[in-house]
Design an enzyme around this catalytic site. Sequence first.
Site, PDB file in Angstrom:
ATOM      1  N   TYR A 136       8.737  -5.269   3.095  1.00 23.69           N
ATOM      2  CA  TYR A 136       9.923  -4.402   3.148  1.00 23.69           C
ATOM      3  C   TYR A 136      10.811  -4.801   1.975  1.00 23.69           C
ATOM      4  CZ  TYR A 136      13.799  -2.086   5.825  1.00 23.69           C
ATOM      5  OH  TYR A 136      14.813  -1.276   6.274  1.00 23.69           O
ATOM      6  N   LYS A 164       7.147  -0.820   2.352  1.00 22.46           N
ATOM      7  CA  LYS A 164       8.248   0.116   2.528  1.00 22.46           C
ATOM      8  C   LYS A 164       9.256  -0.200   1.444  1.00 22.46           C
ATOM      9  CE  LYS A 164      11.947   1.711   5.567  1.00 22.46           C
ATOM     10  NZ  LYS A 164      13.161   1.429   4.803  1.00 22.46           N
TER      11      LYS A 164
END
Lengths: 304, 304, 304, 304
Positions: A136, A164
């Site tokens: 992330y 992400k």
Amino acid sequence: MQAFPSGVIPPLVTPLTVDRDVDVEALERLVNFQIDSGVHGLFALGSSGEVSFLTDVQRDTVVQTVVASADGRVPVLVGAIDTSAARIVEQISRAADRGADYAVTTAPFYAKINQRDILDHFRHVAGHSALPVVAYDIPVAVHSKLAPTTVLTLAEERAIVALKDSSGVQAQFREVVMGNRELGRPLKIFTGTEVVADADLLIGADGIVPGLGNVDPASYGELYNLLAAGQWEEGRILQDRLVHLFRIINADESLTGPAQAIGAFKEAMRLRDIITTSVTAAPSTLLSEPAKKTISTIVTAHFA
Amino acid sequence: MQAFPSGVIPPLVTPLTVDRDVDVEALERLVNFQIDSGVHGLFALGSSGEVSFLTDVQRDTVVQTVVASADGRVPVLVGAIDTSAARIVEQISRAADRGADYAVTTAPFYAKINQRDILDHFRHVAGHSALPVVAYDIPVAVHSKLAPTTVLTLAEERAIVALKDSSGVQAQFREVVMGNRELGRPLKIFTGTEVVADADLLIGADGIVPGLGNVDPASYGELYNLLAAGQWEEGRILQDRLVHLFRIINADESLTGPAQAIGAFKEAMRLRDIITTSVTAAPSTLLSEPAKKTISTIVTAHFA
Amino acid sequence: MQAFPSGVIPPLVTPLTVDRDVDVEALERLVNFQIDSGVHGLFALGSSGEVSFLTDVQRDTVVQTVVASADGRVPVLVGAIDTSAARIVEQISRAADRGADYAVTTAPFYAKINQRDILDHFRHVAGHSALPVVAYDIPVAVHSKLAPTTVLTLAEERAIVALKDSSGVQAQFREVVMGNRELGRPLKIFTGTEVVADADLLIGADGIVPGLGNVDPASYGELYNLLAAGQWEEGRILQDRLVHLFRIINADESLTGPAQAIGAFKEAMRLRDIITTSVTAAPSTLLSEPAKKTISTIVTAHFA
Amino acid sequence: MQAFPSGVIPPLVTPLTVDRDVDVEALERLVNFQIDSGVHGLFALGSSGEVSFLTDVQRDTVVQTVVASADGRVPVLVGAIDTSAARIVEQISRAADRGADYAVTTAPFYAKINQRDILDHFRHVAGHSALPVVAYDIPVAVHSKLAPTTVLTLAEERAIVALKDSSGVQAQFREVVMGNRELGRPLKIFTGTEVVADADLLIGADGIVPGLGNVDPASYGELYNLLAAGQWEEGRILQDRLVHLFRIINADESLTGPAQAIGAFKEAMRLRDIITTSVTAAPSTLLSEPAKKTISTIVTAHFA
């Protein structure tokens, strides 16, 4: 465990009661609403989920509720957000025990760290994780950026299965996409920038994690389908419509943090009867009444 | 609970074994060494204590060990470092259960937040805390700065009893000192900038929380006494000597984070037989052998 | 050329007419007022002089006026503020032609640059400069910081004769002071942080360049004398009084840049009849009437 | 004056002789090469042109040369880069005297400034400019970002005719594009991010100002045509090829500033016989021989 999807994976808000505890009933409603709208996965306990404000017990409740409500219809990603590898491994373990499919986690924060140590951090997490790991990249929260070479090294080592990217640094995003292609696509790459998803999908993203998808998942699904079908201009027009809707986050400019964007999402969801209150986690200030009116006007126009 | 002291409160490193677990025996030795050197309090689980890398179980072990070893001779401050008020309150509760005297905590991190919400954050923590609260201003880790008005409002409301300022922004530090004086000194104000402690004490600090005090607490005690006696030039000369010693942290410029400053402190402590290894928390890279030599040369010269 | 002084060197504001041109008469008055107040040098065309807003013709007027008014009573330093070495050399040449004694200049700005190139930049300027060079470290404007090793290398090579440090990074300031001492003091080192001048002089600064000295040079002279005489506590009390006065810069919080601090200085000077208007350079917004009242109250109290 | 074009407008490098003066002959060659390659305009004295390093006399030479060589075939934009409105107006005047068509300029730098004052700054420039004004948003150099509302207000007031956005903040870029559309398109909007031009054109940019266009203008022309024809996937593939070529800028990672990206562009241009040397402005360090080899390999592969 379910295969990692492409497409739309909304980062679920965590509905709260007026007492600021997890609103289990509303969360169940939200999960069903999202799946009925055709999303390809669910991401609980991300930044939109106000994860950093929730206690471990509250986090457990969220994971349990989402997993139970999803009931295997789509994979469930869970944010394992903590300051270091050892603590993250514990968070992942709790999520795995409650049935999560994937863990989403960041570089260490609080302590300053360089790319070499970030690499070792993810290796350590991956080596001890009960779940496959999604990296992330969210510099606004973590205050460091995952370098493309860091991400690609982790991909090559199969330490992570997806990325992400909420960095908004599109030039580096493209480097990761291109590098991943050269490696034979070991990674699924998702963009978290909901206002330029069309552009990121053109560049080569596999999907979108749109905070605004809490409010209008159907449009994000339609956007993804248009772009997957090569209808770029139609997609651009729909994306523009969603950018108009996104302006709800500026309704109360005196707020920052959860109260601003997430409070606006929650208020819009409340207006649509997806959840019950627009309360955000303590100690954030709540939306003013004029801000709520602005949000109502924008939401009404969007869904008219 | 003991009264909040003035003077020198070292932020204890957390000695680790070669397996990177808490080295309880070395920590006991460290506590005794510090108290024997005349420090006025102990601060466990601060940034120097690598708090963000330790699991809750490891944190509990540290608190238990420090409290037991201190045995009431000096007050024990404990860092309650977590991302939000609710989580911090839980950390404080664990520390209180193990006998800590004061909790040291920061503004929320990870989530972006403004001064109004920082104020409510500390109010929330104070209202639910099992221990008196010390505000910790460390922008390099938290990525926001406590505004002087925020600190002074909390002081006026008696929500906090002390401030540890590791911001290095001396102009604002002075504003807090002057404002605190105008309020009748509700706060004890400590500087965390160990290389300009003389200057900060001239400005009006009540004491020092020097990371380098892990290595040479006696000199910091002497420095404090000199300055308290108005011997500013003698103090300045001693502070300069400590700055020379502080250069150990540049011994390995390829490192960042815990491995750099804290690794250097630990190596110097190991050379002085205060602790057993210079290992820092995973995943940080360890000091190179040339770096250890540089540290040894500086340490030997300092204590000659 | 006069020898480089120790002590107080105010960075002169540039008084403007209501039409926003250089107010030559007021500037002459200001120079005489400052010298009569006992300052040890004058610094024209610094940040307080709004140098970046003035055209070359206006800059020439300022230098000419200050040199003529000073008339050899104290040395005149002139800011040569431009984006690169070649342009700075031209600025220095213009100042030298008009009788300036020293040129004060920064690292390149606009283009991003590393320490190695900053070193070559100053070497290039020094090699082509018509005046001895003072290095100006002001990261808030230049967006890079002069590393202590850069400053000390330039000192060792005699490329620069002095440093004006407006970085506010006191730990590094001390490194420069200590390194300069080890080199036999080739540099005069000045602090530009007017609110902690006592602390910086304790650390070892040779003098102060206080923007607030435009308003109250006599107190800065007294402060310097107290500290030079080792009266640190008396100095601290006087410095605190000056910090109270400095609060005029917060009178209008809606402003930034020249209009805030410099507008406040100018308004205070206008109230004291040192200059004629408090106008700042275009396009900055002017002080509001309520802000002027706040300034008046603070100034009246200070000089009562 | 020629109408403001859509399409590709390369920001010309400034070729230098080995003595680091403007290489007029090479610049003429570059202009002809660019126009022959089908570009729609030329932008002299931008960041790629090392404008901040050139003296006024050198800037004049550049403008004169580019205007004469272009000879009315395409419009000539000139960077008027200086610290304030008054100084910028003077730069524009010099460019206008030498036949430039448009002036490109930024918010003030060096002095800190807020959006309200940035608005007045551009109004002041526009009100006194001898040429139509293009706003240049380049936070990496100016250290402030033009807010979308600032740009749109200036567009509505017709104070600016175009925007060159080199901020890389695509979400805000989209806000400007959408706002401009709502205003009836008073602005031409160009992206300066040469590695995601496809994405920016999808969002709605009118054209590209690609530094890399110095090396391969034909491909940027082709890219623009593909995208204008709605061939998004073909465009993406060509953009990817250009991203591969762009990797020349990482050939020497020890460099920053002009020596890195611009040195690499110049070396690639030298290899293609477009200019004569790859020298960058003093005091930047020149490319190492291994870096030149890396560049040569990449360039050869690209044009094979």
